[in-house]
Scaffold this active site. Sequence first.
Site, PDB file in Angstrom:
ATOM      1  N   ASN A  41       3.042  -6.350   1.315  1.00  0.00           N
ATOM      2  CA  ASN A  41       2.307  -6.454   2.559  1.00  0.00           C
ATOM      3  C   ASN A  41       0.857  -6.005   2.371  1.00  0.00           C
ATOM      4  O   ASN A  41       0.447  -5.588   1.286  1.00  0.00           O
ATOM      5  CB  ASN A  41       3.004  -5.652   3.661  1.00  0.00           C
ATOM      6  CG  ASN A  41       2.938  -6.337   5.005  1.00  0.00           C
ATOM      7  OD1 ASN A  41       1.941  -6.971   5.343  1.00  0.00           O
ATOM      8  ND2 ASN A  41       4.008  -6.224   5.776  1.00  0.00           N
ATOM      9  N   HIS A  95      -4.690  13.680 -13.448  1.00  0.00           N
ATOM     10  CA  HIS A  95      -5.710  14.453 -14.161  1.00  0.00           C
ATOM     11  C   HIS A  95      -5.079  15.677 -14.804  1.00  0.00           C
ATOM     12  O   HIS A  95      -4.048  16.174 -14.347  1.00  0.00           O
ATOM     13  CB  HIS A  95      -6.814  14.897 -13.193  1.00  0.00           C
ATOM     14  CG  HIS A  95      -7.613  13.754 -12.674  1.00  0.00           C
ATOM     15  ND1 HIS A  95      -8.751  13.309 -13.297  1.00  0.00           N
ATOM     16  CD2 HIS A  95      -7.429  12.945 -11.606  1.00  0.00           C
ATOM     17  CE1 HIS A  95      -9.249  12.285 -12.629  1.00  0.00           C
ATOM     18  NE2 HIS A  95      -8.457  12.044 -11.594  1.00  0.00           N
TER      19      HIS A  95
END
Length: 189
Positions: free
Chosen positions: A88, A118
Amino acid sequence: MTIESFKAYVKARKALNTEDIHHFMDDMSNEARRITFRLNTAYHVPDKVRELLSELFGYSVPQTLRVFPPFYTDFGKNISIGENVFINACCHFQDHGGITIGDGCQIGHNVVFATLNHGLAPEDRKTTYPAPIILGKNVWIGSNATILQDVSIGDNAIIGAGAVVTKNVEANTIVGGSPARFIKSIENK
């Protein structure tokens, strides 16, 4: 660096912290943005949407794929889509680490797939580490869910709207919340 050598590198889950890798990732992100801007700035019939996604992903996507743009990705070349998948509007695929979507999956509005993380130590914070996201068959992901790196979701599982999935999800189960937790099993009839 080539797309194939980059995919092999991230499959090994090595740190993305060299100048060559950063240059390659920047070039690929620029290419992905050029294609997604074309995809997202005008109405396209379903065949044209699939044509643009094929260019973005680097292979011919299945004719059964349905995507309602806008669609966003910062790489595009590490996404694998099965048959009869529906995505969608307003989904974000950060696919450097690899995203696999099995046959029959349904992805709600505004779903985020994040395959990079990270380093935790302050001196390592600028380094990113890849890991894949894998969806089995017939997975349904509710609107506004976020699926984080290194997560596998089993066949027929349902991810509730707004869930943040940080761990693997068993087949035939429903999870929801932040972080996502087991809600109940799905009985096959």
